[in-house]
Design a protein around this motif. Structure first.
Motif, PDB file in Angstrom:
ATOM      1  N   THR A  39       2.618  -6.277  -8.591  1.00  0.00           N
ATOM      2  CA  THR A  39       3.222  -5.280  -7.707  1.00  0.00           C
ATOM      3  C   THR A  39       2.185  -4.799  -6.689  1.00  0.00           C
ATOM      4  O   THR A  39       0.982  -5.007  -6.865  1.00  0.00           O
ATOM      5  CB  THR A  39       3.748  -4.077  -8.504  1.00  0.00           C
ATOM      6  OG1 THR A  39       2.644  -3.441  -9.175  1.00  0.00           O
ATOM      7  CG2 THR A  39       4.774  -4.520  -9.538  1.00  0.00           C
ATOM      8  N   GLN A  40       2.648  -4.145  -5.632  1.00  0.00           N
ATOM      9  CA  GLN A  40       1.765  -3.652  -4.584  1.00  0.00           C
ATOM     10  C   GLN A  40       1.793  -2.124  -4.564  1.00  0.00           C
ATOM     11  O   GLN A  40       2.858  -1.519  -4.509  1.00  0.00           O
ATOM     12  CB  GLN A  40       2.180  -4.195  -3.217  1.00  0.00           C
ATOM     13  CG  GLN A  40       1.937  -5.675  -3.059  1.00  0.00           C
ATOM     14  CD  GLN A  40       2.200  -6.146  -1.633  1.00  0.00           C
ATOM     15  OE1 GLN A  40       2.798  -5.431  -0.825  1.00  0.00           O
ATOM     16  NE2 GLN A  40       1.759  -7.352  -1.331  1.00  0.00           N
ATOM     17  N   ARG A  41       0.609  -1.549  -4.614  1.00  0.00           N
ATOM     18  CA  ARG A  41       0.481  -0.108  -4.491  1.00  0.00           C
ATOM     19  C   ARG A  41      -0.030   0.214  -3.092  1.00  0.00           C
ATOM     20  O   ARG A  41      -1.070  -0.289  -2.676  1.00  0.00           O
ATOM     21  CB  ARG A  41      -0.482   0.436  -5.541  1.00  0.00           C
ATOM     22  CG  ARG A  41       0.014   0.252  -6.974  1.00  0.00           C
ATOM     23  CD  ARG A  41      -0.994   0.801  -7.966  1.00  0.00           C
ATOM     24  NE  ARG A  41      -0.556   0.600  -9.340  1.00  0.00           N
ATOM     25  CZ  ARG A  41      -1.294   0.917 -10.414  1.00  0.00           C
ATOM     26  NH1 ARG A  41      -2.502   1.446 -10.257  1.00  0.00           N
ATOM     27  NH2 ARG A  41      -0.822   0.703 -11.638  1.00  0.00           N
ATOM     28  N   ARG A  42       0.691   1.073  -2.372  1.00  0.00           N
ATOM     29  CA  ARG A  42       0.351   1.387  -0.990  1.00  0.00           C
ATOM     30  C   ARG A  42      -0.050   2.858  -0.888  1.00  0.00           C
ATOM     31  O   ARG A  42       0.595   3.738  -1.448  1.00  0.00           O
ATOM     32  CB  ARG A  42       1.531   1.109  -0.062  1.00  0.00           C
ATOM     33  CG  ARG A  42       2.043  -0.324  -0.140  1.00  0.00           C
ATOM     34  CD  ARG A  42       3.275  -0.516   0.743  1.00  0.00           C
ATOM     35  NE  ARG A  42       2.964  -0.392   2.148  1.00  0.00           N
ATOM     36  CZ  ARG A  42       2.553  -1.398   2.911  1.00  0.00           C
ATOM     37  NH1 ARG A  42       2.410  -2.620   2.391  1.00  0.00           N
ATOM     38  NH2 ARG A  42       2.276  -1.212   4.192  1.00  0.00           N
ATOM     39  N   SER A  43      -1.157   3.098  -0.185  1.00  0.00           N
ATOM     40  CA  SER A  43      -1.639   4.456   0.041  1.00  0.00           C
ATOM     41  C   SER A  43      -1.913   4.623   1.530  1.00  0.00           C
ATOM     42  O   SER A  43      -2.806   3.980   2.086  1.00  0.00           O
ATOM     43  CB  SER A  43      -2.908   4.716  -0.768  1.00  0.00           C
ATOM     44  OG  SER A  43      -3.382   6.018  -0.537  1.00  0.00           O
TER      45      SER A  43
END
Length: 457
Positions: free
Chosen positions: A158-162
């Motif tokens: 999964t991709q975590r975006r900040s």
């Protein structure tokens, strides 16, 4: 050894057991009585009338006879900084030329006309920095009038975006690098990992901790923010918390002349008085004090002795900072030109200071509007150069290039998508001396330019 009849021993044992049982029963009853007393006291307290809670700004928590009040950060009083816009009321021409200088632009608000075009590219690939051997990438964008930098990390498929806003920009642009800063809601300031490298025309990352938090930024220290701005209010006792109100961006007039409030008020009341009052003219300072106006940032004065921005031009720099003079240039914090300059005969045998060669009101211009070559010839006659007869005529005027070789500071570098430890900025060696390597580099560049001319012909 005397022996007792078994009957006597047994009788003592039974007696002892009875005593233990009685003692245990007594302790049990005492504990029960104590519990009943506590419950009765608590019930009596509950029956007392309740008092109205104080207002939110007056609330206290009472513990025994001490009071714990809500924490309020102490305020740092502005000593009279008013901003260069008010200087322009009387010094419009000077302010206008200073606005284009590197000093004024060293920290600024991002604007569309000054930001790299890659921010608004339609190609996501052009707006993205991908570094090898990491599962993190950085995406740059411009949306709803706001420049943004987004850290994207891949975790278990999964991709975590900040996402972080770009609120301030370090760097005058067009020559070396441009670093981006972001305010956090708690008032802290953070340096974002991805920067624009003008020399290579691409994205790069400095100080990037690949195991860092969600946005991978690093806290901006007070000393760093101090050298890029004229005035701000740092919250005492914090590493990097600042108040946004009253922030005066860039290194502007008052950083060298001192706070201008009293000066402006006096001349508004006395408009016919042409002599500057209640303001400092740095050129009137003794040599060392004048140099320290520059070296408050252009030296290794990196440790505070007191609050941020407490130094005033004309005071001793050592009263406000701990000075570090490392043996090797790679141990310099960022720039320490004065240490090298002091080793030069030019400095030791004259009264030269920084402004002998540099005009702080301009960018890349020598003092008084002269070229650097003309500045050298104020003290040195061209005929005194021993190499003049041995080099092509086209390079005889390159005093600075031959005697102040350019070098890359290895402690300021960036990781690019296809390279590492890239130093985009080069500085001139301020130990002015005969430098055979520099002379060879000047000749090499001249011969290379001749090869180009021959090819064109």
């Amino acid at each position: 050894m005397r022996r007792y009849p078994v009957s006597i021993v047994n009788s003592y044992t039974k007696t002892d057991m009875k005593l233990v049982t009685l003692r245990r029963a007594r302790k049990w009853w005492l504990a029960r009585i104590a519990m009943i007393v506590v419950l009765l006291a608590a019930t009596a307290c509950d029956r007392q009338p309740q008092r109205a809670a104080p207002a939110a700004d007056q609330q206290t928590v009472q513990v025994a006879r001490y009071e714990i009040r809500p924490f309020e950060s102490p305020r740092v009083e502005n000593p009279g900084y008013i901003g260069y816009q008010q200087c322009a009321e009387c010094h419009a021409a000077r302010v206008k030329e200073c606005e284009r200088s590197s000093h004024f632009q060293t920290c600024r608000v991002p604007t569309q006309d000054r930001m790299p075009a890659a921010f608004t590219s339609t190609s996501l690939e052009q707006r993205t920095l991908r570094l090898p051997d990491t599962d993190v990438r950085f995406e740059m964008s411009f949306r709803d009038g706001q420049f943004l930098q987004t850290a994207v990390k891949s975790v278990a498929g999964t991709q975590r975006r900040s996402e972080s806003t770009i609120d301030l920009v370090y760097g005058a642009g067009t020559t070396s690098d441009e670093v981006y800063l972001s305010w956090h809601p708690d008032g802290t300031m953070w340096e974002l990992p991805a920067a624009w490298i003008y020399a290579q025309d691409c994205w790069g990352a400095a100080g990037f901790d690949r195991r860092g938090g969600s946005h991978f930024a690093r806290e901006l220290t007070v000393r760093c923010f101090e050298c890029h701005n004229t005035w701000f209010e740092h919250v005492p006792g914090t590493l990097n918390e600042y108040r946004r109100e009253g922030l005066l961006l860039g290194v502007t007039c008052e950083r060298c002349h001192g706070p201008g409030k009293e000066h402006a008020e006096y001349h508004r009341l006395n408009p016919t008085d042409v002599d500057a009052k209640k303001i400092l003219y740095p050129g009137s300072l003794p040599r060392e004090r004048l140099i320290e106006v520059c070296t408050q940032c252009h030296s290794n004065s990196i440790r505070h002795r007191g609050p941020a921005l407490s130094f005033r031009p004309g005071e001793s720099l050592e009263d406000h900072y701990r000075l570090v003079n490392p043996k090797y240039s790679e141990d310099d914090h960022v720039a320490n030109q004065i240490q090298d300059l002091r080793q030069s005969k030019c400095f030791q045998e004259s009264e030269m200071t920084c402004i002998t060669c540099h005009d702080p009101h301009h960018t890349d211009e020598a003092s008084g509007g002269m070229t650097f070559q003309e500045t050298c010839t104020q003290c040195h006659q061209p005929s005194s150069c021993s190499q003049r007869e041995h080099v092509p005529a086209e390079v005889t005027g390159k005093c600075v290039e031959c005697h102040m070789r350019q070098y890359a500071k290895i402690n300021v570098n960036f990781d690019l998508a296809d390279d590492s430890y890239v130093p985009p900025l080069q500085r001139s060696q301020h130990r002015i001396a005969v430098d055979p390597i520099a002379t060879q580099e000047v000749l090499l560049r001249w011969y290379q330019s001749r090869d180009g001319d021959d090819a064109a012909e």
